[in-house]
Every structure is written in structure tokens, then in C-alpha cells.
Design a protein around this motif. Structure first.
Motif, PDB file in Angstrom:
ATOM      1  N   PHE A  87       0.831  -1.204   0.000  1.00  0.00           N
ATOM      2  CA  PHE A  87       0.000   0.000   0.000  1.00  0.00           C
ATOM      3  C   PHE A  87       0.868   1.258   0.000  1.00  0.00           C
ATOM      4  CE2 PHE A  87      -2.103   3.330   2.553  1.00  0.00           C
ATOM      5  CZ  PHE A  87      -3.184   3.592   1.729  1.00  0.00           C
ATOM      6  N   THR A  88       1.890   1.280   0.844  1.00  0.00           N
ATOM      7  CA  THR A  88       2.772   2.449   0.905  1.00  0.00           C
ATOM      8  C   THR A  88       3.506   2.655  -0.407  1.00  0.00           C
ATOM      9  OG1 THR A  88       3.091   1.971   3.263  1.00  0.00           O
ATOM     10  CG2 THR A  88       4.597   3.547   2.246  1.00  0.00           C
ATOM     11  N   ALA A  89       4.007   1.582  -0.993  1.00  0.00           N
ATOM     12  CA  ALA A  89       4.709   1.697  -2.274  1.00  0.00           C
ATOM     13  C   ALA A  89       3.776   2.188  -3.370  1.00  0.00           C
ATOM     14  CB  ALA A  89       5.326   0.358  -2.650  1.00  0.00           C
ATOM     15  N   ALA A 251      11.893  14.050  -7.395  1.00  0.00           N
ATOM     16  CA  ALA A 251      12.976  14.882  -7.914  1.00  0.00           C
ATOM     17  C   ALA A 251      13.706  14.188  -9.061  1.00  0.00           C
ATOM     18  CB  ALA A 251      13.956  15.216  -6.786  1.00  0.00           C
ATOM     19  N   PHE A 252      13.886  12.892  -8.958  1.00  0.00           N
ATOM     20  CA  PHE A 252      14.541  12.141 -10.028  1.00  0.00           C
ATOM     21  C   PHE A 252      13.594  11.953 -11.219  1.00  0.00           C
ATOM     22  CE2 PHE A 252      16.721  11.062  -6.136  1.00  0.00           C
ATOM     23  CZ  PHE A 252      18.061  11.091  -6.492  1.00  0.00           C
ATOM     24  N   ILE A 253      12.308  11.735 -10.920  1.00  0.00           N
ATOM     25  CA  ILE A 253      11.345  11.602 -12.008  1.00  0.00           C
ATOM     26  C   ILE A 253      11.235  12.908 -12.787  1.00  0.00           C
ATOM     27  CG2 ILE A 253       8.900  11.224 -12.534  1.00  0.00           C
ATOM     28  CD1 ILE A 253       8.788   9.230 -10.289  1.00  0.00           C
ATOM     29  N   ALA A 254      11.332  14.041 -12.091  1.00  0.00           N
ATOM     30  CA  ALA A 254      11.270  15.337 -12.767  1.00  0.00           C
ATOM     31  C   ALA A 254      12.393  15.480 -13.793  1.00  0.00           C
ATOM     32  CB  ALA A 254      11.341  16.464 -11.746  1.00  0.00           C
ATOM     33  N   GLU A 255      13.578  15.020 -13.457  1.00  0.00           N
ATOM     34  CA  GLU A 255      14.692  15.083 -14.407  1.00  0.00           C
ATOM     35  C   GLU A 255      14.473  14.119 -15.571  1.00  0.00           C
ATOM     36  OE1 GLU A 255      17.624  17.214 -14.331  1.00  0.00           O
ATOM     37  OE2 GLU A 255      15.947  18.130 -13.265  1.00  0.00           O
ATOM     38  N   LEU A 299      11.975   5.179 -15.503  1.00  0.00           N
ATOM     39  CA  LEU A 299      10.924   5.188 -14.492  1.00  0.00           C
ATOM     40  C   LEU A 299      10.861   3.861 -13.757  1.00  0.00           C
ATOM     41  CD1 LEU A 299       7.842   7.019 -16.072  1.00  0.00           C
ATOM     42  CD2 LEU A 299       9.245   7.772 -14.157  1.00  0.00           C
ATOM     43  N   THR A 300      11.129   2.772 -14.460  1.00  0.00           N
ATOM     44  CA  THR A 300      11.129   1.460 -13.816  1.00  0.00           C
ATOM     45  C   THR A 300      12.135   1.417 -12.679  1.00  0.00           C
ATOM     46  OG1 THR A 300      10.476   0.401 -15.897  1.00  0.00           O
ATOM     47  CG2 THR A 300      11.444  -1.012 -14.201  1.00  0.00           C
ATOM     48  N   ASN A 301      13.323   1.957 -12.907  1.00  0.00           N
ATOM     49  CA  ASN A 301      14.341   1.988 -11.849  1.00  0.00           C
ATOM     50  C   ASN A 301      13.863   2.786 -10.651  1.00  0.00           C
ATOM     51  OD1 ASN A 301      16.147   0.490 -13.408  1.00  0.00           O
ATOM     52  ND2 ASN A 301      17.011   2.316 -14.356  1.00  0.00           N
ATOM     53  N   GLN A 302      13.204   3.912 -10.891  1.00  0.00           N
ATOM     54  CA  GLN A 302      12.731   4.737  -9.782  1.00  0.00           C
ATOM     55  C   GLN A 302      11.604   4.042  -9.022  1.00  0.00           C
ATOM     56  OE1 GLN A 302      14.366   7.354  -8.792  1.00  0.00           O
ATOM     57  NE2 GLN A 302      15.737   7.115 -10.552  1.00  0.00           N
ATOM     58  N   TYR A 303      10.725   3.355  -9.725  1.00  0.00           N
ATOM     59  CA  TYR A 303       9.650   2.645  -9.040  1.00  0.00           C
ATOM     60  C   TYR A 303      10.197   1.482  -8.203  1.00  0.00           C
ATOM     61  CZ  TYR A 303       6.341   5.242 -11.963  1.00  0.00           C
ATOM     62  OH  TYR A 303       5.612   6.230 -12.564  1.00  0.00           O
ATOM     63  N   LEU A 304      11.219   0.822  -8.705  1.00  0.00           N
ATOM     64  CA  LEU A 304      11.863  -0.217  -7.905  1.00  0.00           C
ATOM     65  C   LEU A 304      12.516   0.376  -6.666  1.00  0.00           C
ATOM     66  CD1 LEU A 304      13.532  -2.428 -10.675  1.00  0.00           C
ATOM     67  CD2 LEU A 304      11.316  -2.733  -9.576  1.00  0.00           C
ATOM     68  N   ASN A 305      13.079   1.558  -6.803  1.00  0.00           N
ATOM     69  CA  ASN A 305      13.658   2.237  -5.641  1.00  0.00           C
ATOM     70  C   ASN A 305      12.597   2.584  -4.612  1.00  0.00           C
ATOM     71  OD1 ASN A 305      16.267   2.133  -6.663  1.00  0.00           O
ATOM     72  ND2 ASN A 305      16.099   4.120  -7.687  1.00  0.00           N
ATOM     73  N   THR A 310      10.735   1.795   1.030  1.00  0.00           N
ATOM     74  CA  THR A 310       9.752   1.636   2.096  1.00  0.00           C
ATOM     75  C   THR A 310      10.357   0.981   3.335  1.00  0.00           C
ATOM     76  OG1 THR A 310       9.031  -0.485   1.148  1.00  0.00           O
ATOM     77  CG2 THR A 310       7.819   1.504   0.491  1.00  0.00           C
ATOM     78  N   THR A 311      11.489   0.288   3.179  1.00  0.00           N
ATOM     79  CA  THR A 311      12.138  -0.326   4.337  1.00  0.00           C
ATOM     80  C   THR A 311      12.642   0.719   5.322  1.00  0.00           C
ATOM     81  OG1 THR A 311      14.265  -0.399   3.158  1.00  0.00           O
ATOM     82  CG2 THR A 311      12.837  -2.322   2.979  1.00  0.00           C
ATOM     83  N   LEU A 312      12.812   1.968   4.872  1.00  0.00           N
ATOM     84  CA  LEU A 312      13.246   3.028   5.784  1.00  0.00           C
ATOM     85  C   LEU A 312      12.161   3.404   6.780  1.00  0.00           C
ATOM     86  CD1 LEU A 312      15.165   5.355   3.286  1.00  0.00           C
ATOM     87  CD2 LEU A 312      16.102   3.684   4.889  1.00  0.00           C
ATOM     88  N   GLY A 313      10.952   2.871   6.577  1.00  0.00           N
ATOM     89  CA  GLY A 313       9.904   3.090   7.564  1.00  0.00           C
ATOM     90  C   GLY A 313      10.259   2.526   8.929  1.00  0.00           C
ATOM     91  N   ALA A 314      11.198   1.583   8.974  1.00  0.00           N
ATOM     92  CA  ALA A 314      11.631   1.044  10.262  1.00  0.00           C
ATOM     93  C   ALA A 314      12.254   2.113  11.147  1.00  0.00           C
ATOM     94  CB  ALA A 314      12.630  -0.096  10.034  1.00  0.00           C
ATOM     95  N   ALA A 315      12.782   3.193  10.530  1.00  0.00           N
ATOM     96  CA  ALA A 315      13.406   4.263  11.318  1.00  0.00           C
ATOM     97  C   ALA A 315      12.393   5.040  12.132  1.00  0.00           C
ATOM     98  CB  ALA A 315      14.172   5.204  10.395  1.00  0.00           C
ATOM     99  N   VAL A 316      11.123   5.057  11.683  1.00  0.00           N
ATOM    100  CA  VAL A 316      10.077   5.775  12.412  1.00  0.00           C
ATOM    101  C   VAL A 316       9.019   4.804  12.933  1.00  0.00           C
ATOM    102  CG1 VAL A 316      10.432   7.966  11.238  1.00  0.00           C
ATOM    103  CG2 VAL A 316       8.899   6.270  10.225  1.00  0.00           C
ATOM    104  N   ALA A 317       9.374   3.516  13.008  1.00  0.00           N
ATOM    105  CA  ALA A 317       8.504   2.471  13.564  1.00  0.00           C
ATOM    106  C   ALA A 317       7.228   2.279  12.760  1.00  0.00           C
ATOM    107  CB  ALA A 317       8.161   2.769  15.027  1.00  0.00           C
ATOM    108  N   PHE A 318       7.294   2.479  11.447  1.00  0.00           N
ATOM    109  CA  PHE A 318       6.147   2.152  10.615  1.00  0.00           C
ATOM    110  C   PHE A 318       6.125   0.647  10.387  1.00  0.00           C
ATOM    111  CE2 PHE A 318       4.376   1.433   6.294  1.00  0.00           C
ATOM    112  CZ  PHE A 318       3.068   1.758   6.586  1.00  0.00           C
TER     113      PHE A 318
END
Length: 370
Positions: A87-89, A251-255, A299-305, A310-318
Motif C-alpha cells: 500500500f505504501t509503495a 525529484a529524479f522523475i522530474a529530471e 521510471l522502472t528503476n525509480q519505481y523499484l527504488n 519503504t524499508t526506511l519506515g523502520a526508522a520511524v517504527a512504521f
């Protein structure tokens, strides 16, 4: 001629031999790695097993889309966390795509203020680590929001406060049976409008009619006492991950948008101008459809990123997969090898599925014969 004919069958067989050698080498490496892991686990009195998935999970999950109760199994907790990750992705991909398109078009505009603001925002976001942005959003922005009784009203029945974002949600009932029909109707209208068969005003009226038709069956948040009841709560942890990842990737998609639009032949713009098309018609009917063919691979590379970020959600206990499975469940069970193997399989599988979908879309947009 005879030498060429005699040597021609050798190349395919050599390629096959190289591929076979690579597969055998990979299999041997995995077998060696598995043997070492098994020996190390045996020395510590451990055995490789997934029986822990049936044990009860002793930690509550703050945000969940699937029904959740404290004490359900580790396997079901993994499923809940996986749905949270998906869902988050998904919402991050949607928001990042929209913001990236907007920023990219601003960069290409003839307005110096819009172009400069877009350039400054893109450079600031791209050069700050994503983890820092997520933590700043969570601590420096979302935790400073007003309490529930002083909520910021963002729209009809949409409230933002220190507890998160309260939004209306459809209730379980008869309306869910017709949601697929409504979704297909909206997609048909969008496709028809894209082909200029339906005026934009008619499309907007149809979408508004669908929205208000279903609004009567929605569960709306209502302020009672010092908090809200009803509706759906998007927690501050989810908002921090969603906004942080979306803004960073946009920001990367804009470029990507800027560079691919710049690659469209100048004659296409001149042809559109000669037909008397306005700027938005030229951009969305002539330029962007051609640039989209070049956008999809980056765009595929950015969507994979996005999926991996989303794993960084662990830093804020998501409560996404890493937070729930690699931290909470690993601390309870100690099954580090099994858990890390499952997480590796999950993210490899998700990225391969997403890459396959994007590649299928790319093949669909290819011009035959090129």
C-alpha cells in the motif's frame, strides 16, 4: 564458404556452454553457502525451520489494512506487514509520478520563477539523504501539528492533526459490490477523454457524480471529545514514509520528464503549433505520448527504488516488512537466517513482478518495426 558454414553452429553452442557454466557456478556457490550456514547453525544447536510462523506475535501493529488482533500468528503478521508495504509503495509511486511530472513541466516552462523554483527544489531534495528527510518530516513537521480539536481541515471530512490524517472510508456493504463497475467506468472515461472522444468538462462531471453517489455510504471521521471516531486514520509514521519517499523520488522523475521531453523532435512542437493547439494540448496530446516511450525504462528503476525505500519506515517504527519481521519477530524468535531469507525473497519477488509489469507496458508502447 565451407569454413563459414562449418563454423556457424559453434557460436550458439559456445553461448549455451557459457550460460550452463554460469548456472552451475551459481548453484555450487549457493550449495557451499547453504552448507556453511547449516554447519554454523548446527554448532550453535540451531536447526533450519519455519515453524515459528505459527507462534503468536506479541506486539501490536499500529497501522494495518487487513484485520489485526494482538496475539495472531507470526505468519499473519508478515502478511499484514506485506500489505502495508504494498500500500505504501503504491501510493508513493502515484504521488511521486504526479509531483515528478509537475516539477518536470515547471522546469521546461518559460516562466523563470516556476523554472527556478523547480530547479532549486529538485537540487535540494536530491542532495539530502532520504532517511534524513523521513526523520525530519516525522519529528520536525508531523509531531508539531495541532491536537485533534484544532485539526487542519484539508477538505470535506479530511482532517490533519498530531495523530495523523483522518479520511473518510467506504463502509463494508452493498457499495463494495459496485466499486469494480465504477472503477471500470472511470477508466473508460479517462481513456475516451485521452482520445478526445469525451470533453474534459463531461469527464469532470462524471467523476464528481460518481464521488457524490458513493459519498453517502462512506464512514466519515467525526470529532468526539478529544479525538476522532470513524473514518480511516493514516498514522504519522505512514505519512512520513509516504511523503518522504514520494518527494525524494519525484525529484529524479522530474529530471527524467525534462530530459525525455527535451529529446522529442522540435518539429513535433512546430507541427502542433501549426495546428493551433494550445500549450497543454500540445504537451499532453503530442509531446508527452512520444516522450513516454523513452520514460518507461528509467521510471522502472525509480519505481523499484520506491519499493526498496519503504524499508526506511523502520526508522520511524512504521509497521512494514522490515520493521515487523526483521526487528520485532527476529527479536522474539531469534530465527535470523530464516527471516532474512524470507525478506530477501519477498523484495526480490516484488521487484521482479513490478519490473515485468513495466516491461510489458514498455513493449506495448513500442512502435512496430523499431
Amino acid at each position: 564458404m565451407q569454413d563459414i558454414g562449418a563454423g556457424a553452429p559453434w557460436r550458439p553452442s559456445r553461448r549455451f556452454a557459457l550460460k550452463l557454466a554460469g548456472v552451475v557456478a551459481l548453484a555450487l556457490f549457493l550449495a557451499w553457502l547453504g552448507h556453511n550456514v547449516a554447519e554454523n547453525m548446527a554448532q550453535r544447536g540451531m536447526h533450519f525451520s519455519f515453524d515459528f510462523l505459527h507462534d503468536p506475535f506479541g506486539v501490536d501493529i499500529s497501522f494495518h489494512i487487513l484485520p489485526w488482533q494482538l496475539g495472531q500468528s507470526h505468519g499473519y503478521a508478515l502478511l499484514v506487514a506485506l500489505v502495508n508495504t504494498l500500500f505504501t509503495a503504491a501510493i508513493a509511486i502515484l504521488l511521486a509520478s504526479a509531483l515528478g511530472l509537475l516539477l518536470g513541466l515547471m522546469r521546461l516552462s518559460g516562466n523563470p520563477l516556476a523554472s527556478g523554483a523547480s530547479y532549486a527544489g529538485i537540487e535540494c531534495v536530491r542532495n539530502v539523504p532520504l532517511l534524513t528527510q523521513i526523520i525530519f518530516l516525522y519529528i520536525g513537521a508531523l509531531q508539531l501539528l495541532p491536537p485533534a480539536r484544532a485539526s487542519i481541515v484539508l477538505g470535506p471530512d479530511i482532517y490533519l492533526n498530531v495523530r495523523g490524517l483522518f479520511v473518510p472510508v467506504p463502509e463494508w456493504g452493498w457499495s463494495w459490490a459496485v466499486w469494480p463497475v465504477a472503477a471500470l467506468s472511470v477508466l473508460a472515461l479517462l481513456r475516451a477523454q485521452w482520445r478526445q472522444r469525451v470533453p474534459a468538462a463531461l469527464l469532470a462531471a462524471a467523476l464528481a457524480t460518481l464521488f457524490f453517489a458513493f459519498a453517502a455510504s462512506w464512514n466519515r471521521p467525526v470529532l468526539r471529545g478529544f479525538g476522532f471516531s470513524g473514518g480511516w486514520l493514516l498514522t504519522p509514521e505512514l505519512l512520513a514514509v509516504w511523503i518522504g519517499v514520494s518527494v525524494y523520488v519525484s525529484a529524479f522523475i522530474a529530471e527524467i520528464v525534462r530530459s525525455t521531453i527535451g529529446g522529442v523532435a522540435k518539429g513535433q512542437r512546430e507541427a502542433a503549433a501549426s495546428l493551433g493547439l494550445k500549450w497543454h494540448q500540445e504537451m499532453f496530446l503530442v509531446i508527452l505520448p512520444q516522450a513516454l516511450r523513452a520514460m518507461i525504462p528509467p521510471l522502472t528503476n525509480q519505481y523499484l527504488n520506491v519499493v526498496k525505500a519503504t524499508t526506511l519506515g523502520a526508522a520511524v517504527a512504521f509497521p512494514e516488512v522490515v520493521q515487523v519481521f526483521a526487528r520485532s519477530i527476529m527479536n522474539q524468535t531469534g530465527r535470523s537466517v530464516e527471516i532474512m531469507l524470507m525478506i530477501l525473497t519477498i523484495y526480490v519477488g516484488l521487484n521482479l513482478i513490478l519490473a515485468s509489469l513495466m516491461n510489458a507496458w514498455n513493449r506495448r508502447l513500442e512502435i512496430p518495426g523499431r
